[in-house]
Design an enzyme around this catalytic site. Structure first.
Site, PDB file in Angstrom:
ATOM      1  CE  LYS A  76      45.096 -12.984 -26.857  1.00 51.34           C
ATOM      2  NZ  LYS A  76      45.738 -12.226 -25.760  1.00 51.34           N
ATOM      3  CB  SER A 151      43.135 -12.169 -22.700  1.00 49.50           C
ATOM      4  OG  SER A 151      44.293 -11.696 -23.366  1.00 49.50           O
ATOM      5  CB  SER A 175      46.999 -11.585 -21.717  1.00 47.89           C
ATOM      6  OG  SER A 175      45.831 -11.090 -21.138  1.00 47.89           O
TER       7      SER A 175
HETATM    8  N1  GLN Z   1      43.792  -9.362 -17.263  1.00 48.02           N
HETATM    9  C1  GLN Z   1      44.194  -8.063 -17.720  1.00 48.02           C
HETATM   10  C2  GLN Z   1      43.004  -7.327 -18.270  1.00 48.02           C
HETATM   11  O1  GLN Z   1      41.930  -7.870 -18.263  1.00 48.02           O
HETATM   12  C3  GLN Z   1      45.290  -8.169 -18.730  1.00 48.02           C
HETATM   13  C4  GLN Z   1      44.809  -8.615 -20.056  1.00 48.02           C
HETATM   14  C5  GLN Z   1      45.899  -8.689 -21.073  1.00 48.02           C
HETATM   15  O2  GLN Z   1      47.085  -8.752 -20.740  1.00 48.02           O
HETATM   16  N2  GLN Z   1      45.499  -8.632 -22.323  1.00 48.02           N
HETATM   17  O3  GLN Z   1      43.110  -6.211 -18.704  1.00 48.02           O
END
Ligand code: GLN
Length: 494
Positions: A76, A151, A175
């Site tokens: 990532k 994400s 995410s």
């Molecule tokens: N969807 C969540 C957010 O936008 C979690 C994102 C994540 O786990 N990095 O904060």
């Protein structure tokens, strides 16, 4: 080869049926073929990858290979990798070549793995659909009109489309697990502190945790063995004895028992089966519960009554931490700097206005607001109290069960653009995953069926602190008895 497990790849490498250079080239070719459509990778650098593969081959020939030596791993783009563009999905870092390795990257380099490329992601890991990336949305390989989740959507699409055997990812509120669910993968977010955050670009430091997107629990265990471990450079890294996370996967004598989950108490969170859960997801999860019972597990009802407050508490705490973490991007030391400005204050504000996208700005505004004098007690302190209540709920549940299970995501993958203009709808995607982050507990998602339009459904599991080996074993036994994790998006397995 593109469908082989990590163990099978390691054996093929050891027996010289394939070299790391050939294996790396195979996946680079897949990327060249599919990335134009899926947009899973931000950066690919074939020369760099192949150079690493050549040294892996030398190491294999010299007889000192480890389990992941020579295996290409996609990372990532939140992990700093020396000499690699490291963007975190943002225009702000679109010119940032990392001068050092994140702990996670260093561990894979030491293991002799090959960096296959850097994967697309929501900007600064803020999002649930991969639509906030400066580099454009990632498409779900199961249906390119749909999101892969976020994400870590790039890592998920890369593994689901067999552009990489396995990938790293991070999970602040879901995410890893949510994209795993939406792309039919096995995702693991370890206990907070098990994987060092050093060199992992910070979003919400008390919630961020590095982990894995893989095709099976067996592969995830091998990955966690490499990634985990104490690191003095992360003040929340936990110093504990090294574990072999795959140790419970081995079956004595090699013969799987009929009821491998005998004695395992699976807690079913009743609140997770109420309003908001799509019927196709509910059905697939229900049949997974039946399968767990068939494998010998005992199902017990548990309740986590405060989990419903998780999303609200998270969207105070995470933006608060983000507003502080992202203050370092000021156009001075690195990252984007506005071309024209008339004084220092304008340089800061123009650089930030140009460098950050809308969702990141929204989080910075919310975070700054909830931390401001007069609102701090009303929002931030309150949210921290809820965080404690949620952790207490889990502690109570774990008196009656070994893991709690439920759906990972309320729906299967939704259409690109469907929620992009409604942040609250987007935030609700993580309603089942956020509580584990707030409590610091390990969480997993494993494929457990196909829902509407033939799209994958994920079964969510949360274990007690440091119960990764146990969770991986439960997932593994489920995967030995079912084949959902072997399904691949049409046209992607050859
Ligand atoms: N969807 C969540 C957010 O936008 C979690 C994102 C994540 O786990 N990095 O904060």
């Amino acid at each position: 080869m593109i469908n082989s497990s990590l163990k099978e790849l390691a054996i093929a490498l050891a027996l010289k049926k394939v070299s790391s250079v050939e294996l790396t080239q195979l996946f680079l070719d897949r990327i060249a073929k599919l990335n134009g459509e899926l947009n899973a990778f931000i950066t690919v650098d074939a020369e760099r990858s192949l150079a690493q593969a050549r040294s892996a081959d030398a190491r294999i020939s010299a007889g000192n290979a480890g389990p992941l030596t020579g295996i290409p791993v996609a990372h990532k783009d939140i992990f700093c990798a020396q000499g690699w563009l490291t963007t975190c999905g943002s225009k702000m870092l679109s010119n940032f070549v990392a001068p050092y390795d994140a702990h996670v990257i260093g561990r894979f380099n030491d293991a002799g793995s090959v960096i296959l490329g850097k994967t697309n992601m929501d900007e600064f890991a803020m999002g649930s659909s991969n639509e906030t990336s400066f580099y454009g949305p990632v498409k779900n390989p199961w249906n390119t009109g749909r999101v892969p989740g976020g994400s870590s959507g790039g890592s998920a699409a890369a593994v689901a489309a067999r552009m990489a055997p396995v990938a790293t990812a991070t999970d602040t509120g879901g995410s890893i697990r949510q994209p795993a669910a939406l792309t039919g993968l096995t995702g693991l977010k370890p206990t907070y502190g098990v994987v060092s955050r050093y060199g992992m670009i910070a979003f919400a430091s008390s919630l961020d945790q590095g982990g894995i997107l893989a095709r099976s629990a067996e592969d995830a265990a091998l990955m966690l063995n490499v990634m985990s471990g104490f690191d003095a450079r992360d003040s929340t890294s936990i110093d504990r004895v090294t574990e072999d996370y795959g140790r419970e996967l081995e079956v004595p004598g090699g013969v799987a028992p009929n009821l491998p989950l005998t004695g395992v108490r699976v807690g079913v969170v009743k609140e997770h089966f109420g309003a908001g859960l799509a019927p196709d997801v509910a059905r697939a999860v229900q049949s997974a519960l039946d399968e767990l019972r068939r494998l010998g597990a005992t199902l017990v009802d548990v309740s986590t009554p405060n989990a419903r407050l998780g999303v609200a508490a998270y969207y105070v705490i995470a933006p608060a931490e983000a507003s502080s973490n992202l203050s370092r991007f000021d156009g001075v030391r690195y990252g984007h700097r506005a071309k024209s400005y008339s004084n220092l204050a304008e340089m800061y504000s123009k650089s930030r206005a140009e460098g950050f996208g809308a969702e990141v700005k929204r989080r910075i505004l919310i975070g700054t607001y909830v931390l401001s004098h007069g609102y701090y007690d009303a929002y931030y302190v309150k949210a921290q109290k809820i965080r404690r209540l949620i952790a207490n709920d889990f502690a109570a549940a774990f008196k009656d069960c070994d893991i709690v299970v439920g759906p990972t995501s309320p729906t299967v993958a939704f259409e690109l653009g469907a929620k992009a203009s409604d942040p609250v709808q987007m935030y609700l995607n993580d309603v089942y995953t956020i509580p584990a982050n707030l409590a610091g507990l390990p969480g997993m998602s494993i494929p457990c069926g196909l829902g509407e339009h033939g799209l994958p459904v994920g079964l969510h599991m949360v274990g007690n602190y440091f119960a990764e080996a146990k969770m991986l074993a439960i997932a593994h036994h489920y995967q030995c008895a079912t084949d959902w994790h072997l399904r691949s998006p049409e046209g992607m397995s050859a």
